[in-house]
Write a protein that holds these residues in place. Structure first.
Motif, PDB file in Angstrom:
ATOM      1  N   MET A 161       0.847  -1.198   0.000  1.00  4.11           N
ATOM      2  CA  MET A 161       0.000   0.000   0.000  1.00  4.11           C
ATOM      3  C   MET A 161       0.883   1.249   0.000  1.00  4.11           C
ATOM      4  SD  MET A 161      -3.055   1.048   2.659  1.00  4.11           S
ATOM      5  CE  MET A 161      -4.029  -0.391   2.243  1.00  4.11           C
ATOM      6  N   LYS A 162       0.519   2.243  -0.790  1.00  3.56           N
ATOM      7  CA  LYS A 162       1.283   3.482  -0.868  1.00  3.56           C
ATOM      8  C   LYS A 162       1.079   4.327   0.394  1.00  3.56           C
ATOM      9  CE  LYS A 162      -0.888   4.088  -4.696  1.00  3.56           C
ATOM     10  NZ  LYS A 162      -1.443   4.639  -5.952  1.00  3.56           N
ATOM     11  N   ARG A 163       1.979   5.285   0.583  1.00  3.53           N
ATOM     12  CA  ARG A 163       1.966   6.053   1.834  1.00  3.53           C
ATOM     13  C   ARG A 163       1.970   7.549   1.575  1.00  3.53           C
ATOM     14  NH1 ARG A 163       5.990   5.430   7.076  1.00  3.53           N
ATOM     15  NH2 ARG A 163       6.362   7.661   7.416  1.00  3.53           N
ATOM     16  N   ILE A 164       1.214   8.257   2.415  1.00  2.00           N
ATOM     17  CA  ILE A 164       1.230   9.715   2.467  1.00  2.00           C
ATOM     18  C   ILE A 164       1.582  10.117   3.893  1.00  2.00           C
ATOM     19  CG2 ILE A 164      -0.244  11.772   2.472  1.00  2.00           C
ATOM     20  CD1 ILE A 164      -1.770  10.657   0.155  1.00  2.00           C
ATOM     21  N   ASP A 165       2.512  11.030   4.035  1.00  2.00           N
ATOM     22  CA  ASP A 165       2.859  11.538   5.362  1.00  2.00           C
ATOM     23  C   ASP A 165       2.070  12.819   5.636  1.00  2.00           C
ATOM     24  OD1 ASP A 165       4.566   9.472   5.795  1.00  2.00           O
ATOM     25  OD2 ASP A 165       6.401  10.586   5.378  1.00  2.00           O
ATOM     26  N   VAL A 166       1.592  12.928   6.868  1.00  2.00           N
ATOM     27  CA  VAL A 166       0.748  14.050   7.271  1.00  2.00           C
ATOM     28  C   VAL A 166       1.455  14.817   8.385  1.00  2.00           C
ATOM     29  CG1 VAL A 166      -1.547  14.741   8.062  1.00  2.00           C
ATOM     30  CG2 VAL A 166      -1.258  12.602   6.771  1.00  2.00           C
ATOM     31  N   GLU A 167       1.505  16.125   8.262  1.00  2.00           N
ATOM     32  CA  GLU A 167       2.153  16.952   9.283  1.00  2.00           C
ATOM     33  C   GLU A 167       1.107  17.435  10.283  1.00  2.00           C
ATOM     34  OE1 GLU A 167       4.005  21.334   9.131  1.00  2.00           O
ATOM     35  OE2 GLU A 167       5.172  19.860   7.988  1.00  2.00           O
ATOM     36  N   PHE A 168       1.413  17.260  11.576  1.00  2.00           N
ATOM     37  CA  PHE A 168       0.518  17.707  12.644  1.00  2.00           C
ATOM     38  C   PHE A 168       1.246  18.697  13.538  1.00  2.00           C
ATOM     39  CE2 PHE A 168      -1.060  13.517  11.519  1.00  2.00           C
ATOM     40  CZ  PHE A 168      -2.430  13.707  11.472  1.00  2.00           C
ATOM     41  N   GLN A 169       0.525  19.715  13.970  1.00  2.00           N
ATOM     42  CA  GLN A 169       1.052  20.607  14.993  1.00  2.00           C
ATOM     43  C   GLN A 169       0.734  20.018  16.359  1.00  2.00           C
ATOM     44  OE1 GLN A 169      -0.563  24.525  14.443  1.00  2.00           O
ATOM     45  NE2 GLN A 169       0.885  25.035  12.832  1.00  2.00           N
ATOM     46  N   GLU A 170       1.644  20.202  17.294  1.00  2.00           N
ATOM     47  CA  GLU A 170       1.390  19.724  18.652  1.00  2.00           C
ATOM     48  C   GLU A 170       0.258  20.538  19.272  1.00  2.00           C
ATOM     49  OE1 GLU A 170       3.752  19.045  22.900  1.00  2.00           O
ATOM     50  OE2 GLU A 170       4.827  19.705  21.091  1.00  2.00           O
ATOM     51  N   LEU A 171      -0.709  19.844  19.843  1.00  2.00           N
ATOM     52  CA  LEU A 171      -1.858  20.525  20.432  1.00  2.00           C
ATOM     53  C   LEU A 171      -1.541  20.981  21.846  1.00  2.00           C
ATOM     54  CD1 LEU A 171      -4.790  18.152  19.361  1.00  2.00           C
ATOM     55  CD2 LEU A 171      -4.036  20.266  18.243  1.00  2.00           C
ATOM     56  N   PRO A 172      -1.968  22.177  22.218  1.00  2.00           N
ATOM     57  CA  PRO A 172      -1.844  22.607  23.616  1.00  2.00           C
ATOM     58  C   PRO A 172      -2.639  21.668  24.527  1.00  2.00           C
ATOM     59  CG  PRO A 172      -2.392  24.455  22.193  1.00  2.00           C
ATOM     60  CD  PRO A 172      -2.554  23.221  21.368  1.00  2.00           C
ATOM     61  N   TYR A 173      -2.305  21.688  25.795  1.00  2.00           N
ATOM     62  CA  TYR A 173      -2.906  20.747  26.743  1.00  2.00           C
ATOM     63  C   TYR A 173      -4.432  20.776  26.713  1.00  2.00           C
ATOM     64  CZ  TYR A 173      -4.350  18.686  31.169  1.00  2.00           C
ATOM     65  OH  TYR A 173      -4.982  17.931  32.122  1.00  2.00           O
ATOM     66  N   ALA A 174      -5.023  21.957  26.810  1.00  2.00           N
ATOM     67  CA  ALA A 174      -6.481  22.053  26.893  1.00  2.00           C
ATOM     68  C   ALA A 174      -7.151  21.561  25.621  1.00  2.00           C
ATOM     69  CB  ALA A 174      -6.901  23.495  27.186  1.00  2.00           C
ATOM     70  N   VAL A 175      -6.545  21.859  24.485  1.00  2.00           N
ATOM     71  CA  VAL A 175      -7.103  21.407  23.211  1.00  2.00           C
ATOM     72  C   VAL A 175      -7.043  19.884  23.117  1.00  2.00           C
ATOM     73  CG1 VAL A 175      -6.940  21.588  20.710  1.00  2.00           C
ATOM     74  CG2 VAL A 175      -6.393  23.563  22.130  1.00  2.00           C
ATOM     75  N   GLU A 176      -5.924  19.328  23.522  1.00  2.00           N
ATOM     76  CA  GLU A 176      -5.771  17.874  23.473  1.00  2.00           C
ATOM     77  C   GLU A 176      -6.771  17.190  24.394  1.00  2.00           C
ATOM     78  OE1 GLU A 176      -2.264  14.476  23.697  1.00  2.00           O
ATOM     79  OE2 GLU A 176      -1.807  16.585  24.107  1.00  2.00           O
ATOM     80  N   GLU A 177      -6.991  17.765  25.569  1.00  2.00           N
ATOM     81  CA  GLU A 177      -7.978  17.199  26.491  1.00  2.00           C
ATOM     82  C   GLU A 177      -9.381  17.269  25.909  1.00  2.00           C
ATOM     83  OE1 GLU A 177      -7.638  15.669  29.730  1.00  2.00           O
ATOM     84  OE2 GLU A 177      -5.777  15.416  28.605  1.00  2.00           O
ATOM     85  N   ALA A 178      -9.706  18.378  25.260  1.00  2.00           N
ATOM     86  CA  ALA A 178     -11.022  18.514  24.630  1.00  2.00           C
ATOM     87  C   ALA A 178     -11.207  17.478  23.528  1.00  2.00           C
ATOM     88  CB  ALA A 178     -11.185  19.928  24.070  1.00  2.00           C
ATOM     89  N   MET A 179     -10.157  17.278  22.718  1.00  2.00           N
ATOM     90  CA  MET A 179     -10.232  16.292  21.645  1.00  2.00           C
ATOM     91  C   MET A 179     -10.327  14.877  22.198  1.00  2.00           C
ATOM     92  SD  MET A 179     -10.457  17.807  18.764  1.00  2.00           S
ATOM     93  CE  MET A 179     -10.416  16.237  17.903  1.00  2.00           C
ATOM     94  N   ASN A 180      -9.660  14.619  23.306  1.00  2.00           N
ATOM     95  CA  ASN A 180      -9.738  13.299  23.928  1.00  2.00           C
ATOM     96  C   ASN A 180     -11.151  13.022  24.435  1.00  2.00           C
ATOM     97  OD1 ASN A 180      -7.401  11.628  23.862  1.00  2.00           O
ATOM     98  ND2 ASN A 180      -6.316  13.133  25.109  1.00  2.00           N
ATOM     99  N   ARG A 181     -11.818  14.041  24.975  1.00  2.00           N
ATOM    100  CA  ARG A 181     -13.204  13.849  25.417  1.00  2.00           C
ATOM    101  C   ARG A 181     -14.096  13.537  24.220  1.00  2.00           C
ATOM    102  NH1 ARG A 181     -12.037  18.301  28.539  1.00  2.00           N
ATOM    103  NH2 ARG A 181     -13.414  19.687  27.354  1.00  2.00           N
ATOM    104  N   LEU A 182     -13.825  14.226  23.123  1.00  2.00           N
ATOM    105  CA  LEU A 182     -14.592  13.954  21.914  1.00  2.00           C
ATOM    106  C   LEU A 182     -14.357  12.522  21.444  1.00  2.00           C
ATOM    107  CD1 LEU A 182     -16.326  14.733  19.481  1.00  2.00           C
ATOM    108  CD2 LEU A 182     -14.289  15.739  18.437  1.00  2.00           C
ATOM    109  N   ARG A 183     -13.098  12.083  21.445  1.00  2.00           N
ATOM    110  CA  ARG A 183     -12.778  10.711  21.033  1.00  2.00           C
ATOM    111  C   ARG A 183     -13.517   9.687  21.895  1.00  2.00           C
ATOM    112  NH1 ARG A 183      -9.628   7.018  23.209  1.00  2.00           N
ATOM    113  NH2 ARG A 183      -8.676   8.506  24.665  1.00  2.00           N
ATOM    114  N   ILE A 184     -13.528   9.909  23.198  1.00  2.00           N
ATOM    115  CA  ILE A 184     -14.204   8.985  24.099  1.00  2.00           C
ATOM    116  C   ILE A 184     -15.704   8.982  23.856  1.00  2.00           C
ATOM    117  CG2 ILE A 184     -14.762   8.581  26.530  1.00  2.00           C
ATOM    118  CD1 ILE A 184     -11.899   9.632  27.156  1.00  2.00           C
ATOM    119  N   ASN A 185     -16.272  10.161  23.645  1.00  2.00           N
ATOM    120  CA  ASN A 185     -17.712  10.239  23.371  1.00  2.00           C
ATOM    121  C   ASN A 185     -18.070   9.521  22.078  1.00  2.00           C
ATOM    122  OD1 ASN A 185     -18.173  11.675  25.687  1.00  2.00           O
ATOM    123  ND2 ASN A 185     -18.241  13.667  24.684  1.00  2.00           N
ATOM    124  N   ILE A 186     -17.208   9.650  21.062  1.00  2.00           N
ATOM    125  CA  ILE A 186     -17.447   8.935  19.804  1.00  2.00           C
ATOM    126  C   ILE A 186     -17.408   7.426  20.043  1.00  2.00           C
ATOM    127  CG2 ILE A 186     -16.385   8.379  17.572  1.00  2.00           C
ATOM    128  CD1 ILE A 186     -17.893  11.000  17.501  1.00  2.00           C
TER     129      ILE A 186
END
Length: 247
Positions: free
Chosen positions: A1-26
């Motif tokens: 399978m072919k590959r694409i690399d994706v660049e991510f910015q490091e999320l600040p603590y509060a943003v990461e926590e908010a996204m983690n709550r969203l992940r858990i809710n999903i």
């Protein structure tokens, strides 16, 4: 399978926590909720950023996940996340037009369990392609192959594409930009989802004002970072109840 690399910015603590709550809710939406649409009422509400970070976190948690970029008219993911190795990529448009098979347009990324069906070539009028049975077949096949299919679509209020896409999904999360999106526009978007039979999984309140008492209570010393990035996850049920009590 072919590959694409994706660049991510490091999320600040509060943003990461908010996204983690969203992940858990999903995750608690149930095992039959696999094809998940991330959309908004209008442009610039942050849906693509939320979609790609949710996809990444689900994969990092051990769930095979594929991100399908269906914002074929105005996708921002390629430029914003600096997708690499895309010079000769066969993307979603190739599959929808019959120039490639599904296996040709699914790409590995540098993140384990994270796969992508990219959009690197924008289309002026993709509506007919999205209405073709070929698109529905792809989403169903991906749902059999992956635990989660995260779909980044155009805004519901911009073009008819989003309503067509949502009719093929197990559920949708509506991104709302705090202080910008009107109640009438939100109501219209919810009605569109209801009309096509797409279950509302929740509303994500984004770019929340970070100066209130509740903010200070929950985020404390991380406030300056949270304010700089301006993302937040809100509980729509509470917001809706509050709105109802005022009306």
């Amino acid at each position: 399978m072919k590959r694409i690399d994706v660049e991510f910015q490091e999320l600040p603590y509060a943003v990461e926590e908010a996204m983690n709550r969203l992940r858990i809710n999903i995750k608690f939406c149930g095992k039959n909720t696999k094809k998940i649409l991330i959309t908004s009422s209008m442009p610039n509400e942050g849906k693509s950023s939320i979609a790609i970070n949710l996809w990444k976190m689900l994969a990092e948690a051990g769930f095979p996940a594929v991100l399908v970029d269906v914002d074929l008219r105005k996708s921002v993911i390629k430029e914003r996340h600096h997708l690499k190795n895309t010079d000769k990529v066969q993307d979603l448009g190739y599959y929808l037009s019959g120039q490639a098979e599904m296996e040709d347009v699914i790409y590995e990324t540098q993140i384990e369990n994270a796969y992508m069906v990219p959009c690197v070539n924008l289309l002026e009028n993709p509506s007919a392609l999205l209405e073709d049975a070929r698109f529905a077949e792809m989403l169903n096949s991906l749902a059999e192959k992956f635990r989660y299919v995260i779909i980044d679509s155009p805004p519901l209020g911009s073009v008819a594409d989003a309503a067509q896409i949502s009719s093929l999904c197990d559920g949708a999360a509506l991104v709302v930009r705090a202080g910008e999106t009107s109640r009438s526009l939100i109501k219209q978007s919810l009605q569109q989802l209801d009309q096509v039979g797409c279950k509302l999984l929740g509303v994500i309140l984004n770019r929340v004002e970070t100066t209130g008492r509740a903010y200070k209570k929950y985020y404390g010393k991380y406030g300056k970072y949270y304010s700089q990035y301006g993302y937040g996850y809100g509980n729509y049920g509470k917001e809706a109840a509050a709105s109802k009590s005022k009306s």
